[in-house]
Write an enzyme that holds these catalytic residues in place. Structure first.
Site, PDB file in Angstrom:
ATOM      1  N   ASP A 179       4.047   0.619  12.228  1.00  0.00           N
ATOM      2  CA  ASP A 179       2.903  -0.069  11.621  1.00  0.00           C
ATOM      3  C   ASP A 179       2.790  -1.532  12.062  1.00  0.00           C
ATOM      4  O   ASP A 179       1.832  -2.218  11.688  1.00  0.00           O
ATOM      5  CB  ASP A 179       2.982   0.009  10.084  1.00  0.00           C
ATOM      6  CG  ASP A 179       2.775   1.434   9.592  1.00  0.00           C
ATOM      7  OD1 ASP A 179       2.252   2.260  10.359  1.00  0.00           O
ATOM      8  OD2 ASP A 179       3.144   1.722   8.439  1.00  0.00           O
TER       9      ASP A 179
ATOM     10  N   CYS B  12      -6.286  12.675  13.195  1.00  0.00           N
ATOM     11  CA  CYS B  12      -6.134  11.284  12.775  1.00  0.00           C
ATOM     12  C   CYS B  12      -6.190  10.400  14.012  1.00  0.00           C
ATOM     13  O   CYS B  12      -5.728  10.793  15.085  1.00  0.00           O
ATOM     14  CB  CYS B  12      -4.792  11.152  12.065  1.00  0.00           C
ATOM     15  SG  CYS B  12      -4.362   9.485  11.607  1.00  0.00           S
TER      16      CYS B  12
ATOM     17  N   LYS C  25       0.832  -1.220   0.000  1.00  0.00           N
ATOM     18  CA  LYS C  25       0.000   0.000   0.000  1.00  0.00           C
ATOM     19  C   LYS C  25       0.861   1.263   0.000  1.00  0.00           C
ATOM     20  O   LYS C  25       0.655   2.165  -0.805  1.00  0.00           O
ATOM     21  CB  LYS C  25      -0.909  -0.001   1.233  1.00  0.00           C
ATOM     22  CG  LYS C  25      -1.574   1.339   1.495  1.00  0.00           C
ATOM     23  CD  LYS C  25      -2.475   1.325   2.713  1.00  0.00           C
ATOM     24  CE  LYS C  25      -1.799   1.614   4.027  1.00  0.00           C
ATOM     25  NZ  LYS C  25      -1.530   3.040   4.302  1.00  0.00           N
ATOM     26  N   ASN C  26       1.813   1.330   0.915  1.00  0.00           N
ATOM     27  CA  ASN C  26       2.564   2.577   1.064  1.00  0.00           C
ATOM     28  C   ASN C  26       3.612   2.777  -0.023  1.00  0.00           C
ATOM     29  O   ASN C  26       4.291   3.792  -0.056  1.00  0.00           O
ATOM     30  CB  ASN C  26       3.193   2.659   2.463  1.00  0.00           C
ATOM     31  CG  ASN C  26       2.125   2.861   3.526  1.00  0.00           C
ATOM     32  OD1 ASN C  26       0.985   3.203   3.203  1.00  0.00           O
ATOM     33  ND2 ASN C  26       2.472   2.623   4.778  1.00  0.00           N
TER      34      ASN C  26
ATOM     35  N   ARG D 207      -0.796  14.539  13.289  1.00  0.00           N
ATOM     36  CA  ARG D 207       0.118  14.269  12.172  1.00  0.00           C
ATOM     37  C   ARG D 207       0.287  15.538  11.335  1.00  0.00           C
ATOM     38  O   ARG D 207      -0.298  15.668  10.267  1.00  0.00           O
ATOM     39  CB  ARG D 207      -0.406  13.100  11.318  1.00  0.00           C
ATOM     40  CG  ARG D 207      -0.415  11.789  12.087  1.00  0.00           C
ATOM     41  CD  ARG D 207      -1.044  10.688  11.289  1.00  0.00           C
ATOM     42  NE  ARG D 207      -0.226  10.193  10.212  1.00  0.00           N
ATOM     43  CZ  ARG D 207      -0.609   9.243   9.365  1.00  0.00           C
ATOM     44  NH1 ARG D 207      -1.801   8.683   9.494  1.00  0.00           N
ATOM     45  NH2 ARG D 207       0.194   8.830   8.399  1.00  0.00           N
TER      46      ARG D 207
ATOM     47  N   ARG E 243      -5.201  10.409   4.340  1.00  0.00           N
ATOM     48  CA  ARG E 243      -4.165  11.437   4.518  1.00  0.00           C
ATOM     49  C   ARG E 243      -3.116  11.394   3.415  1.00  0.00           C
ATOM     50  O   ARG E 243      -2.531  12.422   3.060  1.00  0.00           O
ATOM     51  CB  ARG E 243      -3.466  11.255   5.859  1.00  0.00           C
ATOM     52  CG  ARG E 243      -4.327  11.435   7.039  1.00  0.00           C
ATOM     53  CD  ARG E 243      -3.506  11.298   8.294  1.00  0.00           C
ATOM     54  NE  ARG E 243      -2.534  12.375   8.394  1.00  0.00           N
ATOM     55  CZ  ARG E 243      -2.788  13.561   8.902  1.00  0.00           C
ATOM     56  NH1 ARG E 243      -3.978  13.836   9.370  1.00  0.00           N
ATOM     57  NH2 ARG E 243      -1.855  14.484   8.962  1.00  0.00           N
TER      58      ARG E 243
ATOM     59  N   ARG F 299      -8.821  -0.771   4.036  1.00  0.00           N
ATOM     60  CA  ARG F 299      -8.011   0.311   3.462  1.00  0.00           C
ATOM     61  C   ARG F 299      -6.616  -0.192   3.103  1.00  0.00           C
ATOM     62  O   ARG F 299      -6.012   0.310   2.157  1.00  0.00           O
ATOM     63  CB  ARG F 299      -7.872   1.448   4.482  1.00  0.00           C
ATOM     64  CG  ARG F 299      -9.134   2.210   4.713  1.00  0.00           C
ATOM     65  CD  ARG F 299      -8.857   3.400   5.553  1.00  0.00           C
ATOM     66  NE  ARG F 299      -7.717   4.142   4.990  1.00  0.00           N
ATOM     67  CZ  ARG F 299      -7.143   5.171   5.571  1.00  0.00           C
ATOM     68  NH1 ARG F 299      -7.567   5.601   6.726  1.00  0.00           N
ATOM     69  NH2 ARG F 299      -6.125   5.781   4.999  1.00  0.00           N
TER      70      ARG F 299
HETATM   71  N1  EPU Z   1       5.739  14.658  11.232  1.00  0.00           N
HETATM   72  C1  EPU Z   1       5.811  15.996  11.551  1.00  0.00           C
HETATM   73  N2  EPU Z   1       5.745  16.899  10.522  1.00  0.00           N
HETATM   74  C2  EPU Z   1       5.648  16.525   9.228  1.00  0.00           C
HETATM   75  C3  EPU Z   1       5.578  15.160   8.910  1.00  0.00           C
HETATM   76  C4  EPU Z   1       5.635  14.234   9.933  1.00  0.00           C
HETATM   77  O1  EPU Z   1       5.917  16.377  12.721  1.00  0.00           O
HETATM   78  O2  EPU Z   1       5.592  17.404   8.356  1.00  0.00           O
HETATM   79  C5  EPU Z   1       5.845  13.653  12.310  1.00  0.00           C
HETATM   80  C6  EPU Z   1       4.622  12.770  12.425  1.00  0.00           C
HETATM   81  O3  EPU Z   1       3.604  13.376  13.190  1.00  0.00           O
HETATM   82  C7  EPU Z   1       5.211  11.540  13.073  1.00  0.00           C
HETATM   83  C8  EPU Z   1       6.597  11.451  12.432  1.00  0.00           C
HETATM   84  O4  EPU Z   1       6.872  12.761  11.961  1.00  0.00           O
HETATM   85  O5  EPU Z   1       5.358  11.772  14.451  1.00  0.00           O
HETATM   86  C9  EPU Z   1       6.730  10.463  11.298  1.00  0.00           C
HETATM   87  O6  EPU Z   1       5.654  10.629  10.391  1.00  0.00           O
HETATM   88  P1  EPU Z   1       5.794  10.355   8.835  1.00  0.00           P
HETATM   89  O7  EPU Z   1       5.656  11.650   8.126  1.00  0.00           O
HETATM   90  O8  EPU Z   1       6.989   9.538   8.561  1.00  0.00           O
HETATM   91  O9  EPU Z   1       4.485   9.503   8.562  1.00  0.00           O
HETATM   92  P2  EPU Z   1       3.620   9.540   7.240  1.00  0.00           P
HETATM   93  O10 EPU Z   1       4.510   9.802   6.105  1.00  0.00           O
HETATM   94  O11 EPU Z   1       2.447  10.431   7.440  1.00  0.00           O
HETATM   95  C10 EPU Z   1       3.891   7.025   6.621  1.00  0.00           C
HETATM   96  C11 EPU Z   1       2.986   5.866   6.372  1.00  0.00           C
HETATM   97  C12 EPU Z   1       2.337   5.437   7.691  1.00  0.00           C
HETATM   98  C13 EPU Z   1       3.447   5.064   8.671  1.00  0.00           C
HETATM   99  C14 EPU Z   1       4.419   6.247   8.830  1.00  0.00           C
HETATM  100  C15 EPU Z   1       5.606   5.916   9.704  1.00  0.00           C
HETATM  101  C16 EPU Z   1       2.277   6.202   4.104  1.00  0.00           C
HETATM  102  C17 EPU Z   1       1.191   6.535   3.155  1.00  0.00           C
HETATM  103  N3  EPU Z   1       1.970   6.238   5.394  1.00  0.00           N
HETATM  104  O12 EPU Z   1       3.076   8.063   7.158  1.00  0.00           O
HETATM  105  O13 EPU Z   1       1.546   4.287   7.406  1.00  0.00           O
HETATM  106  O14 EPU Z   1       2.899   4.744   9.916  1.00  0.00           O
HETATM  107  O15 EPU Z   1       4.911   6.649   7.540  1.00  0.00           O
HETATM  108  O16 EPU Z   1       6.320   4.857   9.190  1.00  0.00           O
HETATM  109  O17 EPU Z   1       3.378   5.884   3.689  1.00  0.00           O
HETATM  110  C18 EPU Z   1      -0.174   2.745   7.791  1.00  0.00           C
HETATM  111  O18 EPU Z   1       0.156   2.187   6.741  1.00  0.00           O
HETATM  112  O19 EPU Z   1      -0.977   2.214   8.618  1.00  0.00           O
HETATM  113  C19 EPU Z   1       0.392   4.052   8.119  1.00  0.00           C
HETATM  114  C20 EPU Z   1      -0.147   4.873   9.029  1.00  0.00           C
END
Ligand code: EPU
Length: 418
Positions: A305, A116, A22-23, A121, A92, A397
């Site tokens: 995850d 969320c 998915k990701n 996030r 998201r 999802r």
């Molecule tokens: N964060 C910030 N500011 C930002 C971006 C992130 O403070 O601008 C913080 C987040 O709040 C969190 C940390 O940084 O505390 C890491 O978040 P990240 O941005 O890496 O998460 P994401 O990109 O929103 C992806 C996956 C998630 C997975 C996370 C962590 C996708 C589409 N989603 O989310 O997947 O948990 O990385 O590995 O790639 C899932 O598949 O169930 C899922 C939630």
């Protein structure tokens, strides 16, 4: 709306094939915005999130079709740069179109994702990165608006490691004028997959998989034909835990051992028998597992995850386990539901202290997010009696036919409409 019913206590045995990730597929779909023409991907999982991203691409003017794991995205007639609230609020990852829309149209209007279930996030790092690439950014009426006649390469030092943040900036910088260097880049395999595909489309990216990614901007990218999506490492880990929990014997096929190192390490520490065999990973559960401590970290550390699924395993382990979340400190919605099944879990700040009990008992429970749903399904497989999980749309999802795959391994699991 469906609910899932599980009659627990059956040992899982046999072979299962892992679906596309998915990701990985979601950012690749966003990457199509940078091309003009027909892109095709294979091994695409049939997931609600893939359908949502398809809808979003259609709103932008793309033609999208999905059949038997093959996804066609034709971006020849892309004409719109607005990602509406109605879609972004359901997923998201829609925010991944922000970078490519700005790069292709010189502007974008993308709904700002709200709260969320797994915690706050923010996307401040995405916006900081785009700003450094020269985009003007306003937040108006709940939407992010970006403008840039042409983005310019720059040094992008992220304050924290962010997966979709790194992806969004890569997606913007590939068509920027000049060179970009992302510092403190996320190293997740899905980031590497995106870099590989963008390079096949004509981009010049180096260093993906390390924390420094360099990008030489190019004038245009070309569509990609027949790219096979990498296997889902979280689905792989989920089946590993399913085998451990049911004292099963499962051969997990079509997965990549090198992407699940942290999960393998923790399962071995807990006493699970794991071997790399011809064709996949064989996971055998035997006696009651030992309690272990787990801390979630960016890749290659233990993935957030997989935290909920491991909490289910620790619920029936021998001893006391401390599970600490450093990525999403409030991602513990499943703890309360697991308690309803007899687990002994105390939340202390961003840690969960889990005292293993001899068995869980089936109960009606409610899914709150994707991985929490998976942890409840796993709990149901191991529990005595019947478990009823409502709101399983969360599961759909991100897991392709999880219930059917588990059934084929011997689980008593079925759906009923609520
Ligand atoms: N964060 C910030 N500011 C930002 C971006 C992130 O403070 O601008 C913080 C987040 O709040 C969190 C940390 O940084 O505390 C890491 O978040 P990240 O941005 O890496 O998460 P994401 O990109 O929103 C992806 C996956 C998630 C997975 C996370 C962590 C996708 C589409 N989603 O989310 O997947 O948990 O990385 O590995 O790639 C899932 O598949 O169930 C899922 C939630």
């Amino acid at each position: 709306m469906d609910k899932i019913i599980i009659e627990g206590g059956y040992r899982l045995e046999g072979e299962v094939t892992i679906s596309g990730a998915k990701n990985a597929v979601l950012p690749l779909m966003a990457a199509c915005i940078l091309t003009e023409g027909k892109n095709t991907f294979t091994n695409v999982p049939d997931l609600a999130d893939v359908r949502t991203m398809s809808k979003l691409l259609r709103i932008l003017g793309a033609e999208v079709e999905f059949e038997d794991g093959v996804l066609y995205v034709d971006t020849s007639k892309l004409s719109n740069w607005i990602a509406p609230y109605e879609l972004v609020k359901t997923m998201r990852a829609s925010v991944l179109v922000l970078g490519p829309l700005t790069a292709r149209f010189g502007r974008s209007r993308v709904s700002l994702p709200g709260g969320c279930a797994i915690g706050e996030r923010p996307i401040d790092q995405h916006l900081k990165g785009l700003g450094l690439l020269g985009a003007k950014i306003h937040i108006e009426e709940g939407y992010i608006e970006t403008f840039a006649s042409r983005l310019r390469g720059n040094i992008i030092p992220f304050d924290i490691s962010t997966v979709t943040g790194t992806e969004n900036i890569m997606l913007a910088a590939v068509l920027a004028e000049g060179d970009t260097m992302i510092l403190n880049a996320a190293c997740e395999p899905e980031v590497v997959e995106l870099a590989n595909v963008l390079n096949k489309m004509g981009a010049r990216i180096k260093g993906a998989g390390t924390d420094i990614i360099t990008i030489k901007g190019v004038d245009r990218l070309y569509p990609i034909d027949g790219y096979q999506i990498m296997p889902d490492r979280i689905e792989t880990g989920t089946f590993m835990v399913a085998s451990a929990l049911t004292k099963g014997d499962i051969l997990i096929k079509g997965c990549r051992f090198e992407n699940v190192g942290a999960v393998v390490g923790k399962l071995l520490e807990a006493g699970v028998d794991i071997s790399l065999v011809d064709g996949g990973i064989r996971v055998k559960g035997s006696d009651r597992v030992k309690s272990i401590d787990i801390t979630t970290l960016p890749y290659p550390g233990f993935p957030t995850d997989m935290q909920a699924q491991m909490m289910t395993l620790m619920s029936i382990a021998d001893g006391l386990s401390v599970i600490t979340e450093t990525i999403f400190p409030q991602r513990f919605m499943h703890a309360g539901e697991l308690r309803r099944m007899g687990a002994e879990i105390k939340l202390v700040g961003s840690s969960a202290v889990v005292k293993g009990v001899p068995y869980l008992s089936g109960a009606p429970v409610m899914a709150s997010d994707l991985r929490a749903s998976a942890s409840l399904v796993l709990a149901g497989l191991a529990a005595r009696g019947k478990t009823q999980i409502s709101r399983v749309y969360h599961l759909d999802r991100g897991y392709e036919k999880l219930d059917k795959k588990l059934e084929s391994l011997g689980a008593r699991i079925w759906r009923e409409s609520e």
